[in-house]
Structure formats: C-alpha cells, structure tokens
Design an enzyme around this catalytic site. Structure first.
Site, short mmCIF file in Angstrom:
data_model
loop_
_atom_site.label_atom_id
_atom_site.label_comp_id
_atom_site.label_asym_id
_atom_site.label_seq_id
_atom_site.Cartn_x
_atom_site.Cartn_y
_atom_site.Cartn_z
N HIS A 106 10.93 12.41 0.40
CA HIS A 106 10.60 12.03 -1.08
C HIS A 106 10.64 13.08 -2.02
O HIS A 106 10.05 13.30 -2.83
CB HIS A 106 8.99 11.71 -1.00
CG HIS A 106 8.79 10.53 -0.30
ND1 HIS A 106 9.54 9.55 -0.17
CD2 HIS A 106 7.56 9.77 -0.06
CE1 HIS A 106 8.97 8.55 0.28
NE2 HIS A 106 7.65 8.57 0.64
N HIS A 176 6.17 4.37 -5.50
CA HIS A 176 5.52 4.29 -4.31
C HIS A 176 4.04 3.82 -4.38
O HIS A 176 3.03 4.37 -4.20
CB HIS A 176 5.25 5.94 -3.62
CG HIS A 176 5.24 5.91 -2.41
ND1 HIS A 176 3.92 5.48 -1.74
CD2 HIS A 176 5.89 6.39 -1.41
CE1 HIS A 176 4.07 5.94 -0.57
NE2 HIS A 176 5.45 6.15 -0.11
N GLU A 307 8.72 -0.54 -1.09
CA GLU A 307 9.42 0.63 -1.89
C GLU A 307 10.80 0.10 -1.72
O GLU A 307 11.25 0.20 -0.69
CB GLU A 307 9.23 1.74 -1.14
CG GLU A 307 7.85 2.33 -1.23
CD GLU A 307 7.41 3.63 0.01
OE1 GLU A 307 8.25 4.38 -0.29
OE2 GLU A 307 6.86 3.28 0.80
#
Length: 343
Positions: A106, A176, A307
C-alpha cells in the site's frame, strides 16, 4: 447539493485537516477528509428510511494519525503487495520499504494515505491533488495525482483517479473503505450476501503474494459468481483467513459491473462498478481488535473491502496487466459504489 466543510484536526507538522460533506438530497451522506483522502463516514438509509453509518473508522482525527488498517483511505502509489519490495523498469531495479511480511504494501511507510492532499470544490465534486516527488518511498518519477469524489443524484459515489509522471514509474491507486451495510457497529458480516463477477482469481502464497497463476474459481471457495452468504463461505477459505484475494475482471479499461453486496435484514444494497482489471476482496481477518467510532471494538470479519485495482505484484509478473506509467501517458481509474434499498 453544495459540499460543506469543517475543520477536523491538525497534523503533527501543523497542517490543517478539513472534512468535506457530500449530500445528494436522497438521505445519503458521505464525509471525506483531505488527509489521505479518507472516507470517514457513509450514512445510508435502510428499507425503513433509518440511516446508519456503513463504513468503519474513527470519530476524530486522533484515530487516523496513528497506525490503523487503512480505514477509508486512498492508497498509492501502488495498492496491495509487491514481492520483496523490489521491481524493475527498463532494466533498472528499484527498492521499496518492506512493511508487510518482507513485502511492500500500500505505498510504503508513508503512502498516499498518510499525506495531506490539496483540496478544492468544483460544483458537486471534491477534487484532491497530491504531488509525489521522485524517489518518495523508493518510487521513480515526479508523480502528479488528482482524485475526484462525486456523489450523484442516482446515489453513486464515484471516485476518479488521474496521474502524470516525468519518468517511467508504476501506479496502482485504490480506495480502502471497510463496509458493513448493517452499520459499522453491528458486528460481523456473516449475514451479508456478496456476488463478484469474476470467473478467475490469482492464488497466493503464505505472504499473500500471487503465485503468478490465473486460475478459474469454478468448484472452489472463491466462486462468488452467484449470491453467496459470507458467513458460510468465509469458513471454507483455506487457512481460516477469509478472503484477501484478487479477483480477475473482464474488459479492463471499461466501466463494468464488478460486484453486489447486500444485507437482507436492512435491505441495504451496494453495487460496484469499475474500469480496473481486478478487485481485492478482503474480509478483515488480519484486523487487530481496535476501538472505532462510538467506542465500538472492531474485530476480524466485521467488514468487507472491495478494492478496485491492478493485480498484486504486477510489476514482477509479465502475464499480469501492465502497471507502468510513462511520460506523456495518463493513469486513469474510475470506480463507483451505488447505494440502494431492496424492500
């Protein structure tokens, strides 16, 4: 409807954090802060018209300042995992922070989720801009990013992403948000019904890195092509981790229907549309017990993330859709969450 704004907090560096509220006149309300582009709240009515906040998060900025599981955040430069925190472009290898079991996750130690974005309001759109310098978190190229949030009259929250670079780099942005259509404080998602329009998925190893194969879901626990009760199916996924897997979508680059999440008791329904080639379905097995909004203790399997993304570890897999952005090109991504009620 006009977008209102209010002060939400201040960072340790003295940057002001603003919360923006989007409404559309249909009893639907979305709140977003310019820190990490985080969706802090989505208030949606049930079949009796009663509203509930259907995303996990915190009441105040203090919760978002410390480490948390990316509640509601914009993720970048690269969402999901890159094996070993390494990738190459045109023969040059780049090294990233390894912040998840030896892999990059991420965007690194301070990804886009931990940055204050420049915000402006353009009619019914909230526009966020972030300039990510060459070498930030190990990624090459100066990257200019724009993300817009729009809540439409037909109850769609549309997130549109754009990015430009001056050097070849990789980009894979997503949101997210953790959804529980019965309300963020209602416990598990066992009673939610999920359908994902994907006939294939990418199996993973013990650190959740894809093995490089694209396999059919037919006959496996990963077959979500028809309405599936999550409470039953989560238990069938090997390793007792529920879902934290990438599902492969058709027609990459085109907006299409991706998934449908439904909570029968409340009647709340969320349809997802996206241009992306994949969607990560994550049911929160790795979430530690954490105190969220209203003093509620969030636990694993209390929510589901959908996502929209490119596949994990794509920079190191030639058979996965490409993620390299070059000068003169434009990275684009569009994802919508459409809210409705089934009576």
């Amino acid at each position: 409807m006009p977008i209102s704004q209010e002060k939400f907090g201040i960072t340790d560096d003295g940057e002001e954090v603003i919360r923006y509220t989007l409404t559309n006149g249909n009893n639907l309300e979305v709140r977003i802060i310019n820190y990490g582009g985080i969706i802090t709240n989505i208030f949606a009515p049930d079949k009796n018209g009663k509203r509930a906040d259907i995303v996990l998060g915190f009441n105040s900025f203090d919760g978002y300042k410390v480490k948390h599981p990316y509640f509601g955040a914009l993720i970048g430069r690269y969402g999901n995992r890159i094996a070993g925190g390494r990738f190459s472009i045109d023969g040059t290898e780049y090294s990233l922070a390894r912040n998840n079991n030896g892999n990059a996750l991420h965007g690194g130690l301070k990804g886009f989720d931990k940055r204050v974005w420049t915000a402006s309001v353009e009619g019914d759109k909230l526009v966020l801009q972030l300039d990510s310098p060459d070498g930030e978190e190990g990624y090459p190229g100066n990257l200019i990013c724009y993300v817009t949030y729009q809540l439409t009259p037909d109850n769609r929250l549309t997130i549109t992403y754009f990015a430009l670079t001056d050097k070849p780099t990789i980009v894979n942005m997503t949101n997210h948000s953790y959804f529980n259509l019965n309300g963020h404080d209602s416990g598990t998602i066992d009673d939610h019904v999920l359908r994902v329009k994907a006939s294939h998925f990418t199996p993973v190893n013990e650190t959740l890195i894809p093995k490089g194969k694209i396999e059919p879901v037919d006959g496996t626990a990963f077959d979500l092509q028809s309405d599936t009760l999550l409470g039953d199916r989560i238990k069938q996924v090997p390793g007792n981790i529920g879902f934290d897997h990438n599902f492969c979508l058709e027609k990459p680059g085109q907006i299409k229907h991706v998934a449908r999440l439904y909570h029968p008791d409340s009647g709340r329904c969320m349809n997802m549309y996206s241009s992306e080639p994949g969607v990560q379905v994550y049911t929160g097995a790795h979430m530690p017990d954490i105190i969220g909004k209203g003093g509620v203790k969030y636990r694993k399997f209390a929510s589901v993330c959908l996502e929209a993304q490119h596949y994990p570890n794509s920079p190191n897999q030639e058979n996965f859709p490409p993620v390299v952005l070059r000068p003169g090109g434009t990275y684009t991504q569009s994802t919508s969450y459409e809210f409705s009620v089934v009576k």
